[in-house]
Design an enzyme around this catalytic site. Sequence first.
Site, PDB file in Angstrom:
ATOM      1  N   GLY A 235       0.830  -1.204   0.000  1.00 26.33           N
ATOM      2  CA  GLY A 235       0.000   0.000   0.000  1.00 26.33           C
ATOM      3  C   GLY A 235       0.860   1.247   0.000  1.00 26.33           C
ATOM      4  N   SER A 236       0.328   2.321   0.550  1.00 27.21           N
ATOM      5  CA  SER A 236       1.035   3.598   0.532  1.00 27.21           C
ATOM      6  C   SER A 236       2.218   3.581   1.491  1.00 27.21           C
ATOM      7  CB  SER A 236       0.084   4.734   0.906  1.00 27.21           C
ATOM      8  OG  SER A 236      -0.236   4.683   2.290  1.00 27.21           O
ATOM      9  N   GLU A 256       5.705  -3.452   0.860  1.00 22.58           N
ATOM     10  CA  GLU A 256       5.885  -3.024  -0.525  1.00 22.58           C
ATOM     11  C   GLU A 256       5.022  -1.794  -0.711  1.00 22.58           C
ATOM     12  OE1 GLU A 256       8.210  -4.021  -2.224  1.00 22.58           O
ATOM     13  OE2 GLU A 256       8.742  -5.812  -1.098  1.00 22.58           O
ATOM     14  N   CYS A 290       1.692   0.611  -8.456  1.00 23.04           N
ATOM     15  CA  CYS A 290       2.832   1.141  -7.714  1.00 23.04           C
ATOM     16  C   CYS A 290       4.088   1.164  -8.570  1.00 23.04           C
ATOM     17  CB  CYS A 290       3.061   0.350  -6.440  1.00 23.04           C
ATOM     18  SG  CYS A 290       3.333  -1.415  -6.693  1.00 23.04           S
ATOM     19  N   GLU A 390       3.658  10.619  -5.398  1.00 20.16           N
ATOM     20  CA  GLU A 390       2.980   9.524  -6.092  1.00 20.16           C
ATOM     21  C   GLU A 390       1.520   9.918  -6.350  1.00 20.16           C
ATOM     22  OE1 GLU A 390       2.795   4.708  -5.848  1.00 20.16           O
ATOM     23  OE2 GLU A 390       2.415   5.799  -3.987  1.00 20.16           O
TER      24      GLU A 390
END
Length: 489
Positions: A235-236, A256, A290, A390
């Site tokens: 995730g973030s 991750e 991502c 992002e």
Amino acid sequence: MTPSSDSGAAIFLNLIAGTWKPSTSGATFANTNPADVRDLVGLFQASVAADAQEAVDAAAAAFDAWRRTPVTKRARILFGAADYLERHADAFARELTREEGKALAQARDEFLRSAQTLRFYAVEGQSFTGETFPQDDPDMVVYTQREPLGVVSVIAPWNFPVSIPARKIAPALVAGNTVVFKPSSEAPLSGLRLVEALVHGGVPAGVLNFVTGRAGEVGPVLTTAAPVRAISFTGSTAAGEQIHRAASLTTRTQMELGGKNPLIVMEDADLDLAVDLAVKGGLSLSGQACTGTSRILVVPAVRAAFTEKLVARVRALKIGSGLTPGVDLGPLTSAGQLRSVLGYIEAGKDEATLLCGGEQLTDGDYAHGYYVTPAVFGDVTNTMRIAREEIFGPVLTVIEVADYADALAQANDTEYGLAASICTRSARYAHAFAHDVEAGTVKVNRTTTGNLINAPFGGLKRSSVSTFRESGRTGLEFYTQIKTVYRGA
């Protein structure tokens, strides 16, 4: 059997200790189609801390019997689950497209890929053992043995709601761990289908538990409860950092996280290939990956020609529901994603030059979905917000760089280090790039997106905790601990 609400909507349940059951809260939340929010996919349990604790306790209670289950039997369960996913891939793919928005073909491929992942770990898990060590005492043998950790919390995102949890859950189970899985509330049904497949394959009660709901409600239990020995999260970066800090000293974390992935276009690049890499890497899944390309670093000799080709290609993309054949870009996954992406586009207009796109679509078939046209910005510098943060949406930024050295410096000038690519015909550039770029996944003349099932995956810097990699045989290491045994005569 899935119950229905008074309105006829399907109600999906949690799985705890082998029983499909409602949340103790008695509340549910709606999962709708981002292409048309009038389409209700289903209602899911709005779980609370008590549900999460029950799931953790169930996993803890099941652990001892599961760790003693022969690995061949654990592997057979994964094989059976893989067969189940393949048999239902077409139906499950339609559900995935309805709840998350990606093209139907991509959704089907995700289920088939997840089946391959289950089979890969079913095989690799049976040979993932310790080693023996030479020494001078003829009456002693020294060896290591790998053992499971215990209860593992798996917290997965919505953009790949089957393949990402599959590459976490499969190695955890085959190694002998028990699992509590929380899917994203934006795509819980696809995660449920993965669990359903494993239940059909024969996973015992309590070994795999499934809980839906808000991260703020169930997350603290899944990340700090005493029985939890490992947390695998995608995730973030902000959320991952919070989980990592909250975890105890005895709890492993595998994170991750985000990326701001560069594509370098050199003067000797095949420009048609470079455009293809930019579009497929940056705009597939509407930019919600991502590893997606977001910064395109181009040398002066080809910047104008590359940008012209890129803008023409982006303008020609077809936008619509993922269920519609021929669509290139589907909707964004949620209203929150739409607001966020539109906010970045407005910020980009103040910083750089909008070359195309960036408009919310609201007419006709688009009226009830979260649609935005893909945006390309020129005159971007690496200090701008759209080049540093992002965005997780269909936004490409073109940055002019002086030469390879400048391109490499700007590629590395980011807090992230997930994926990076270069488009070049030069072996010298390719070798230098692979050595010098600060990214966990390095591509040459390939998209920043995509990774093999049998190869390690993970990032550097703030894209990962840089401890244990996912995917491949290496992906089993996170879920095992090593004992060193000295055995005398």
